[in-house]
Design a protein around this motif. Structure first.
Motif, PDB file in Angstrom:
ATOM      1  N   LEU A 144      -6.626 -10.782 -10.337  1.00 16.88           N
ATOM      2  CA  LEU A 144      -7.605 -10.381  -9.181  1.00 16.88           C
ATOM      3  C   LEU A 144      -6.654  -8.824 -10.764  1.00 16.88           C
ATOM      4  O   LEU A 144      -7.900  -7.927 -11.047  1.00 16.88           O
ATOM      5  N   VAL A 145      -5.626  -9.020 -11.079  1.00 13.80           N
ATOM      6  CA  VAL A 145      -5.120  -8.412 -12.130  1.00 13.80           C
ATOM      7  C   VAL A 145      -5.825  -8.206 -13.425  1.00 13.80           C
ATOM      8  O   VAL A 145      -5.773  -7.330 -13.673  1.00 13.80           O
ATOM      9  N   ASP A 146      -6.298  -8.887 -13.392  1.00 10.98           N
ATOM     10  CA  ASP A 146      -7.079  -9.678 -15.171  1.00 10.98           C
ATOM     11  C   ASP A 146      -8.221  -9.102 -15.260  1.00 10.98           C
ATOM     12  O   ASP A 146      -9.206  -7.625 -15.756  1.00 10.98           O
ATOM     13  N   LEU A 183       0.452  -1.083   0.267  1.00  9.91           N
ATOM     14  CA  LEU A 183       0.149   0.196   0.694  1.00  9.91           C
ATOM     15  C   LEU A 183       1.308   1.133  -0.020  1.00  9.91           C
ATOM     16  O   LEU A 183       1.027   2.040  -0.868  1.00  9.91           O
ATOM     17  N   ILE A 184       1.797   0.795   0.530  1.00 10.24           N
ATOM     18  CA  ILE A 184       2.745   2.125   1.000  1.00 10.24           C
ATOM     19  C   ILE A 184       3.614   2.403  -0.514  1.00 10.24           C
ATOM     20  O   ILE A 184       3.477   3.773  -1.351  1.00 10.24           O
ATOM     21  N   ALA A 185       4.132   1.283  -1.212  1.00  8.26           N
ATOM     22  CA  ALA A 185       4.883   1.709  -2.100  1.00  8.26           C
ATOM     23  C   ALA A 185       4.007   2.101  -3.326  1.00  8.26           C
ATOM     24  O   ALA A 185       4.708   3.331  -3.622  1.00  8.26           O
ATOM     25  N   SER A 186       2.779   1.798  -3.284  1.00 10.69           N
ATOM     26  CA  SER A 186       1.808   1.616  -4.555  1.00 10.69           C
ATOM     27  C   SER A 186       1.733   3.193  -4.559  1.00 10.69           C
ATOM     28  O   SER A 186       1.375   4.434  -5.104  1.00 10.69           O
ATOM     29  N   VAL A 187       0.790   3.778  -3.296  1.00  9.99           N
ATOM     30  CA  VAL A 187       0.518   5.062  -2.917  1.00  9.99           C
ATOM     31  C   VAL A 187       1.624   5.883  -3.320  1.00  9.99           C
ATOM     32  O   VAL A 187       1.936   7.327  -3.929  1.00  9.99           O
ATOM     33  N   PHE A 188       3.004   5.554  -2.835  1.00  8.12           N
ATOM     34  CA  PHE A 188       4.050   6.736  -2.994  1.00  8.12           C
ATOM     35  C   PHE A 188       4.610   6.230  -4.807  1.00  8.12           C
ATOM     36  O   PHE A 188       5.177   7.705  -4.576  1.00  8.12           O
ATOM     37  N   GLY A 189       4.705   5.558  -4.601  1.00  8.35           N
ATOM     38  CA  GLY A 189       5.419   5.545  -5.943  1.00  8.35           C
ATOM     39  C   GLY A 189       4.873   6.105  -7.133  1.00  8.35           C
ATOM     40  O   GLY A 189       5.191   6.308  -7.926  1.00  8.35           O
ATOM     41  N   ILE A 190       3.426   6.236  -7.198  1.00 10.40           N
ATOM     42  CA  ILE A 190       2.420   6.292  -7.782  1.00 10.40           C
ATOM     43  C   ILE A 190       2.838   7.901  -7.914  1.00 10.40           C
ATOM     44  O   ILE A 190       2.845   8.403  -9.478  1.00 10.40           O
ATOM     45  N   VAL A 207      -0.161  -1.471 -13.001  1.00  9.58           N
ATOM     46  CA  VAL A 207      -1.159  -2.443 -11.656  1.00  9.58           C
ATOM     47  C   VAL A 207      -0.596  -3.903 -12.373  1.00  9.58           C
ATOM     48  O   VAL A 207      -0.532  -4.664 -11.335  1.00  9.58           O
ATOM     49  N   THR A 208      -0.145  -4.303 -13.414  1.00  9.12           N
ATOM     50  CA  THR A 208       1.218  -5.276 -13.444  1.00  9.12           C
ATOM     51  C   THR A 208       1.672  -5.506 -12.272  1.00  9.12           C
ATOM     52  O   THR A 208       2.422  -6.833 -11.594  1.00  9.12           O
ATOM     53  N   GLU A 209       2.961  -4.519 -12.433  1.00 10.19           N
ATOM     54  CA  GLU A 209       3.970  -4.171 -10.996  1.00 10.19           C
ATOM     55  C   GLU A 209       3.867  -5.041 -10.559  1.00 10.19           C
ATOM     56  O   GLU A 209       4.165  -5.100  -8.995  1.00 10.19           O
ATOM     57  N   SER A 229      11.572  -1.878   5.073  1.00  7.34           N
ATOM     58  CA  SER A 229      12.160  -2.386   4.298  1.00  7.34           C
ATOM     59  C   SER A 229      11.301  -3.303   2.887  1.00  7.34           C
ATOM     60  O   SER A 229      12.663  -3.345   2.347  1.00  7.34           O
ATOM     61  N   LEU A 230      10.263  -4.087   3.445  1.00  5.67           N
ATOM     62  CA  LEU A 230       9.707  -4.414   2.381  1.00  5.67           C
ATOM     63  C   LEU A 230       9.467  -3.457   1.303  1.00  5.67           C
ATOM     64  O   LEU A 230       9.176  -3.478   0.031  1.00  5.67           O
ATOM     65  N   ALA A 231       8.789  -2.163   1.723  1.00  8.65           N
ATOM     66  CA  ALA A 231       8.307  -1.634   0.697  1.00  8.65           C
ATOM     67  C   ALA A 231       9.902  -0.488  -0.148  1.00  8.65           C
ATOM     68  O   ALA A 231       9.136  -0.549  -1.326  1.00  8.65           O
ATOM     69  N   ALA A 232      10.475  -1.014   0.056  1.00 10.81           N
ATOM     70  CA  ALA A 232      12.050   0.088  -0.917  1.00 10.81           C
ATOM     71  C   ALA A 232      11.808  -0.759  -1.940  1.00 10.81           C
ATOM     72  O   ALA A 232      11.605  -0.040  -3.565  1.00 10.81           O
ATOM     73  N   LEU A 233      11.652  -1.612  -2.448  1.00 14.14           N
ATOM     74  CA  LEU A 233      11.721  -2.342  -3.739  1.00 14.14           C
ATOM     75  C   LEU A 233      10.877  -2.028  -4.171  1.00 14.14           C
ATOM     76  O   LEU A 233      11.379  -1.632  -5.470  1.00 14.14           O
ATOM     77  N   PRO A 234       9.860  -2.309  -3.897  1.00  7.71           N
ATOM     78  CA  PRO A 234       8.505  -2.311  -4.879  1.00  7.71           C
ATOM     79  C   PRO A 234       8.452  -0.874  -4.942  1.00  7.71           C
ATOM     80  O   PRO A 234       7.423  -0.200  -6.034  1.00  7.71           O
ATOM     81  N   LEU A 235       8.897   0.052  -4.169  1.00  2.35           N
ATOM     82  CA  LEU A 235       7.902   1.589  -4.285  1.00  2.35           C
ATOM     83  C   LEU A 235       8.805   2.065  -5.162  1.00  2.35           C
ATOM     84  O   LEU A 235       8.772   2.379  -5.874  1.00  2.35           O
ATOM     85  N   GLY A 236      10.725   1.842  -5.615  1.00  2.00           N
ATOM     86  CA  GLY A 236      11.733   2.194  -6.496  1.00  2.00           C
ATOM     87  C   GLY A 236      10.632   1.380  -7.857  1.00  2.00           C
ATOM     88  O   GLY A 236      11.051   2.259  -9.158  1.00  2.00           O
ATOM     89  N   ARG A 237      10.760   0.468  -8.050  1.00  2.00           N
ATOM     90  CA  ARG A 237      10.122  -0.477  -9.021  1.00  2.00           C
ATOM     91  C   ARG A 237       8.527   0.456  -9.808  1.00  2.00           C
ATOM     92  O   ARG A 237       8.771   0.935 -10.615  1.00  2.00           O
ATOM     93  N   THR A 238       8.057   0.762  -8.695  1.00  2.00           N
ATOM     94  CA  THR A 238       6.867   1.612  -9.128  1.00  2.00           C
ATOM     95  C   THR A 238       6.881   3.046  -9.859  1.00  2.00           C
ATOM     96  O   THR A 238       6.329   3.492 -10.927  1.00  2.00           O
ATOM     97  N   VAL A 239       7.890   3.823  -9.495  1.00  2.00           N
ATOM     98  CA  VAL A 239       8.090   5.139  -9.886  1.00  2.00           C
ATOM     99  C   VAL A 239       8.231   4.888 -11.005  1.00  2.00           C
ATOM    100  O   VAL A 239       8.215   5.407 -11.782  1.00  2.00           O
ATOM    101  N   GLN A 240       9.799   4.167 -11.238  1.00  2.00           N
ATOM    102  CA  GLN A 240      10.261   3.371 -13.068  1.00  2.00           C
ATOM    103  C   GLN A 240       9.428   3.204 -13.604  1.00  2.00           C
ATOM    104  O   GLN A 240       9.377   3.920 -14.927  1.00  2.00           O
ATOM    105  N   ILE A 241       8.327   2.406 -13.181  1.00  2.00           N
ATOM    106  CA  ILE A 241       6.867   1.989 -14.607  1.00  2.00           C
ATOM    107  C   ILE A 241       6.519   2.859 -13.816  1.00  2.00           C
ATOM    108  O   ILE A 241       5.553   3.104 -15.594  1.00  2.00           O
ATOM    109  N   THR A 242       5.035   3.660 -13.707  1.00  2.00           N
ATOM    110  CA  THR A 242       5.038   4.624 -13.120  1.00  2.00           C
ATOM    111  C   THR A 242       5.115   5.833 -14.174  1.00  2.00           C
ATOM    112  O   THR A 242       4.975   6.985 -15.764  1.00  2.00           O
ATOM    113  N   ARG A 243       6.509   6.209 -13.747  1.00  2.00           N
ATOM    114  CA  ARG A 243       7.071   7.639 -14.993  1.00  2.00           C
ATOM    115  C   ARG A 243       7.670   7.392 -16.093  1.00  2.00           C
ATOM    116  O   ARG A 243       6.601   7.662 -16.804  1.00  2.00           O
TER     117      ARG A 243
END
Length: 306
Positions: A291-293, A106-113, A231-233, A178-192
């Motif tokens: 759920l993604v589909d 949730l944290i990674a998605s909100v802040f990443g997007i 959403v895929t990410e 600890s767990l949010a760091a990696l998905p946050l970084g990737r979500t930022v990249q994909i969203t951008r």
């Protein structure tokens, strides 16, 4: 929508069947399970008697059919070491991992997007450079090092948060970070990347020519079309977090979750529990994929699956 879900469930049933089958046969590839359960000094007569008692002396095909019939009823057998239902042991720590994984995502998605959209709105600006730096740091940080540094600084040196434990929000802070760091970084990249790609398309130029505000263009048009890869990410990262990626974090912070329990089962070669945990992990992945589909169709109703 119903046809889509039914189709995915049928494919998923085949996938889960394959996972369970692979786990079963891996038990025999890795060696004699009787030798795992008995001391090395056990006399051969006792070994053979125990083998017959456990049913390991039967043909492997017979054992496999019995195993599959048990799986169909939710019976993965008893844990070799804990002497308890294997599926119960596999499901029990899932709640703790869900708490960590869902909050972290949730944290990674909100802040990443949010960061990704801000970067795409002003390419090559200081905001874009900051967002790129955040994403690179998040993706590049070694999980074990980052986890240990968080524990060392905030628990040992500063004493702000508990070093280990489970049950309160204070115990969740460091594992979640600890767990949010990696998905946050990737979500930022994909969203951008997705937003920049959409903002360069002709329909955005047309929307600007019609006099629509940049805010409306960004959120009503570009973001909607950029959501599928995002959403895929998020779905992929959620599946990874909930099916074992948490093992390092759970071990460092003493969090009684699914990853740590899986590691213990593998370490002791408790095959009934390993099979049950593989089944649970496969079900989680299947649910997330469905759920993604469904999210794809909700985001863009023009998407259809044959």
């Amino acid at each position: 929508m119903l046809k889509l879900v039914t189709h995915r469930l049928l494919h998923s049933a085949i996938l889960i069947f394959g996972v369970v089958s692979v786990i079963f046969f891996t038990n025999f590839v890795l060696g004699d399970p009787v030798r795992v359960l008995l001391p090395a000094s056990t006399p051969q007569e006792a070994v053979e008697a125990f083998r017959a008692q456990m049913g390991f002396d039967r043909p492997i095909l017979v054992q496999y059919l019995d195993y599959i019939s048990g799986v169909l009823t939710g019976d993965f057998g008893l844990s070799w070491w804990q002497k308890a239902d294997a599926l119960t042991i596999a499901v029990r720590p899932l709640t703790a991992t869900l708490e960590l994984g869902l909050v972290a995502m949730l944290i990674a998605s909100v802040f990443g997007i949010t960061i990704g959209i801000a970067a795409a709105a002003k390419p090559d600006s200081w905001i874009d450079r900051l967002a790129t730096s955040i994403s690179i740091v998040g993706v590049s940080l070694p999980l074990i090092w980052f986890t240990l540094m968080l524990a060392l600084v905030f628990s040992v040196f500063l004493g702000w948060l508990p070093t280990a434990g489970y049950g309160t929000w204070a115990h969740m802070v460091l594992p979640v970070v600890s767990l949010a760091a990696l998905p946050l970084g990737r979500t930022v990249q994909i969203t951008r990347a997705a937003m920049i790609d959409e903002m360069a398309k002709p329909y955005i130029t047309t929307a600007r020519a019609r006099g629509l505000s940049e805010r409306r263009i960004m959120f009503r048009h570009a973001l909607r079309n950029a959501l599928p890869p995002i959403v895929t990410e998020i779905g992929w990262e959620s599946a990874v977090l909930l099916t074992g990626y948490t093992i390092i974090v759970e071990s460092v912070f003493g969090w009684p979750g699914f990853g740590f329990a899986s590691y213990h089962a593998i370490l002791t070669r408790d095959m009934p529990v390993i099979g049950a945990m593989a089944f649970v992990a496969a079900v989680i992945v299947v649910i997330i994929n469905i759920l993604v589909d469904i999210a794809y169709v909700i985001i863009n109703p023009t998407i259809r699956y044959e």
